[in-house]
Design an enzyme around this catalytic site. Structure first.
Site, short mmCIF file in Angstrom:
data_model
loop_
_atom_site.label_atom_id
_atom_site.label_comp_id
_atom_site.label_asym_id
_atom_site.label_seq_id
_atom_site.Cartn_x
_atom_site.Cartn_y
_atom_site.Cartn_z
N GLU A 81 17.11 11.20 -31.45
CA GLU A 81 18.02 10.58 -32.41
C GLU A 81 17.32 10.38 -33.75
O GLU A 81 16.78 9.32 -33.99
CB GLU A 81 18.55 9.26 -31.85
CG GLU A 81 19.23 9.43 -30.51
CD GLU A 81 19.73 8.13 -29.91
OE1 GLU A 81 19.91 7.14 -30.66
OE2 GLU A 81 19.93 8.09 -28.70
N TRP A 113 16.92 5.63 -28.96
CA TRP A 113 16.87 5.11 -30.32
C TRP A 113 15.47 4.68 -30.74
O TRP A 113 14.99 5.01 -31.81
CB TRP A 113 17.84 3.93 -30.43
CG TRP A 113 17.91 3.30 -31.78
CD1 TRP A 113 17.42 2.08 -32.14
CD2 TRP A 113 18.49 3.87 -32.96
NE1 TRP A 113 17.68 1.84 -33.48
CE2 TRP A 113 18.34 2.93 -34.00
CE3 TRP A 113 19.14 5.08 -33.23
CZ2 TRP A 113 18.80 3.16 -35.29
CZ3 TRP A 113 19.60 5.30 -34.53
CH2 TRP A 113 19.43 4.36 -35.53
N THR A 114 14.77 3.97 -29.85
CA THR A 114 13.47 3.40 -30.21
C THR A 114 12.34 4.43 -30.17
O THR A 114 11.41 4.37 -30.97
CB THR A 114 13.13 2.23 -29.27
OG1 THR A 114 14.21 1.31 -29.28
CG2 THR A 114 11.86 1.52 -29.71
N TRP A 117 27.04 4.70 -21.43
CA TRP A 117 25.89 3.81 -21.68
C TRP A 117 26.38 2.37 -21.50
O TRP A 117 27.23 1.92 -22.24
CB TRP A 117 25.38 4.00 -23.11
CG TRP A 117 24.21 3.11 -23.38
CD1 TRP A 117 24.24 1.82 -23.83
CD2 TRP A 117 22.83 3.43 -23.21
NE1 TRP A 117 22.98 1.31 -23.94
CE2 TRP A 117 22.09 2.29 -23.56
CE3 TRP A 117 22.16 4.56 -22.76
CZ2 TRP A 117 20.70 2.24 -23.50
CZ3 TRP A 117 20.78 4.52 -22.71
CH2 TRP A 117 20.07 3.39 -23.07
N ASP A 146 0.81 -1.23 0.00
CA ASP A 146 0.00 0.00 0.00
C ASP A 146 0.83 1.27 0.00
O ASP A 146 0.29 2.36 0.16
CB ASP A 146 -0.94 0.00 1.21
CG ASP A 146 -0.19 -0.09 2.54
OD1 ASP A 146 1.02 -0.43 2.53
OD2 ASP A 146 -0.82 0.17 3.58
N ASP A 184 29.43 3.78 -31.15
CA ASP A 184 28.59 3.25 -32.23
C ASP A 184 28.94 3.87 -33.58
O ASP A 184 28.08 3.96 -34.46
CB ASP A 184 27.10 3.47 -31.94
CG ASP A 184 26.59 2.58 -30.82
OD1 ASP A 184 27.30 1.63 -30.47
OD2 ASP A 184 25.49 2.85 -30.30
#
Length: 615
Positions: free
Chosen positions: A389, A348-349, A595, A319, A458
């Site tokens: 992005e 990214w997504t 990251w 609770d 990347d």
């Protein structure tokens, strides 16, 4: 980016970003025997992990060889003149002349029978350690000294904090023959010795962060393990950054990590990383219908934590008004009040929604403020981070909102969130001519942000299935780099050329590696047949896995690469991170970010490398 598919700077929602790195070659493993009297319950073994000419990395491994648990450990050794420790992690290392002493931290002093623990350090000089002692006895094992060192005092707390003074208090240590006094440390250096369990520290500077710890000394003048660390920021100084001269050390925490990765906020504490970072980006909130929305309600604020999973050891109840990661972050801030936490949106997504948001920036900012400052968790967050992005360019989808859209969005967010909150953004590192950094007004938006997180990773990966193999996070260019401008130096230089000062730029570090399979060539530039296998996604793997499964075989452009069998990986190691931190400081950058947390080792060695490199 017209010559290659978009670079995934963020992983899909249920796929954790992976990290790679590798263990440096072991140069020497030496068990050092010391004086005649030895410790029956423990041994200590030295490893020279690597040597790069101007310095080296060393490691001590302590093992409980007895039948009862150890509550603390102290390793001592001597170096010849000219050899010294320059930085250390997972232990408090001090010296008196050429004699060096390492004591466990508050979280790694207890060792069950047969258990081991390691701490590491960087040093200079060519000498080898000698005269090793563990808890007063020889490092090769023997009879325990009859007088045990004191226990660790409690982690200090601070009261009466003003712009220039505060009062420290801590719970007393215990000792079989009595505690004589306490050594108080500030920012790693011994400040004073007191007989009681309080100390008034004056002469401080406003708007400055100080770190305190305490060790106990018994009547035989033996010192015990260090207490936990307390970080305190004195008020004042102006602006949104309590210590403008400090370096940012920011890590991303992903909400999906609590599932398959089994990585929780408590891991920031047990790894030691919480004491070594300044900011956390909580990833991600979604962007839908022009608004900021919750990313994963269950993980964010509903998941119930048991006592053993919880930061403070207290279980959630059915609770209570707030559970999940948000409540765990609240508990983390209570223990580490120096940490600033930002709610990060997009990634990214979920960047596809920013184009619609840019059509009405004020409405978008209003929705974000209402969500970040929701009364249920308003005390958790210190601002907002935008991971778009990419504005006016292609990522998972292509945005056509125009070059001014990003500036307009950040302006609206600054207006809504005000000067008392942090407003930041993760941005492209495409330093090529006419690339992503040239397609949006990053300079114009820069006036509204506290800092940019430049995603300098990347650059290359197995989305180019046939290769050529190339490091995904090169610091500089190198002969044979597949695309000009795809390196950290090019990105930072381009951003500075647009008028953005280095003091607003953070360098990105990936706690993972990217790799190919079907590779026959060790050096970069080889052909491949496809992505190397990974735990969560092909072509990508955590540093904590690669460190052992595919150790480094070389370095290029300031980062590491490795070939094992037919697989080829690139990633950063503690040594390459140290080099990047030196470069960062020489460039006058704000700091570093990474990251993400779950790719690091259980003892947070990559986060520690950033921390020690920016001291």
């Amino acid at each position: 980016m017209s010559t290659a598919p978009p670079r995934p700077n963020r992983l899909f929602r249920r796929l954790a970003a992976t990290v790679a790195a590798l263990a440096l070659p072991v140069a020497g493993l030496v068990g050092l025997a010391g004086p005649a009297q030895a410790a029956a319950s423990a041994t200590a073994t030295y490893t020279k992990v690597s040597d790069w000419g101007s310095g080296f990395e060393g490691k001590w491994t302590v093992k409980n060889t007895g039948t009862t648990a150890l509550s603390s450990w102290t390793v001592e050794w001597d170096y010849p003149a000219g050899t010294r420790v320059t930085s250390a992690w997972d232990a408090t290392v001090t010296s008196s002349g050429n004699h060096w002493t390492a004591k466990n931290l508050g979280w790694n002093g207890s060792l069950a029978p047969g258990a081991t623990v390691s701490f590491g350090f960087n040093g200079t000089g060519a000498g080898a350690p000698s005269g090793c002692k563990i808890n007063g006895g020889s490092c090769d094992g023997g009879t325990n000294p009859t007088d045990n060192p004191p226990s660790a005092p409690g982690t200090p707390t601070a009261t009466g904090v003003t712009e220039n003074a505060l009062t420290l208090s801590w719970t007393a240590a215990t000792d079989d023959k009595g505690v004589k006094n306490y050594d108080v440390y500030r920012n790693g250096g011994k400040l004073t010795t007191v007989t009681g369990t309080t100390f008034n520290d004056g002469g401080l500077t406003k708007g400055t962060t100080y770190t305190y710890s305490v060790t106990a000394r018994d009547t035989a003048d033996q010192t015990g393990p260090s207490s936990g660390e307390l970080s305190v920021t004195t008020p004042g100084g102006g602006g949104t950054d309590p210590d403008p001269g400090s370096k940012v050390k920011l890590g991303y925490f992903t909400n999906w990590g609590v599932y398959g990765r089994n990585y929780h906020v408590k891991n920031l504490v047990t790894s030691g990383s919480a004491a070594k970072i300044t900011h956390i980006n909580y990833a991600f909130g979604n962007v839908q219908n022009g608004k900021c929305t919750i990313g994963d309600g269950y993980a964010d604020y509903d998941k119930a934590y048991t006592a053993d999973q919880s930061v403070d050891g207290k279980a959630d109840t059915w609770d209570q008004p707030l559970r999940g990661n948000f409540n765990q972050l609240r508990k983390l801030k209570a223990q580490y009040p120096h940490i600033k936490i930002l709610y990060s949106f997009g990634g990214w997504t979920w960047s596809g929604g920013f184009g619609q948001a840019a059509q009405n920036p004020a409405a978008f900012a209003d929705s974000c403020y209402a969500l970040v400052e929701d009364p249920r968790w308003a005390d958790v967050f210190d601002g907002i981070d935008i991971d778009w992005e990419y504005p006016n360019a292609c990522g998972l989808s292509c945005d056509t909102s125009g070059a001014a859209s990003f500036k307009n969005l950040m302006s609206a967010l600054r207006t809504k969130f005000g000067a008392s909150n942090l407003v930041t953004a993760a941005i492209s590192a495409d330093g090529s001519n006419g690339g992503k950094l040239d397609l949006a007004d990053y300079a114009g938006a820069g006036q509204y942000v506290d800092f940019y997180n430049v995603m300098t990773y990347d650059f290359f990966g197995a989305w180019d299935a046939k290769g050529p193999t190339a490091p995904h996070s090169p610091l500089t260019s190198y002969a044979g780099i597949p695309i000009a401008g795809f390196n950290s130096e090019a990105a930072i230089t381009k951003l500075k050329g647009k008028g953005i000062p280095g003091s607003k730029l953070n360098l990105g570090i990936g706690f993972y590696g990217r790799g190919w399979t079907g590779v026959t060539q060790d050096a970069p530039g080889g052909t491949a047949t496809g992505p190397a296998p990974g735990t969560y996604e092909q072509g990508i793997e955590d540093y904590k896995v690669l460190k052992s499964s595919c150790p480094s075989t070389g370095t290029v452009a300031g980062t590491a690469y490795a070939k094992c069998g037919s697989n080829w990986w690139s990633y950063d190691t503690p040594a390459t991170i140290a080099g990047k931190m030196t470069w960062l400081k020489n460039q006058g950058l704000k700091g570093a970010f990474f990251w993400e947390f779950s790719g690091d080792t259980a003892n947070g060695e990559l986060a520690n490398a950033i921390h020690t490199g920016l001291q």
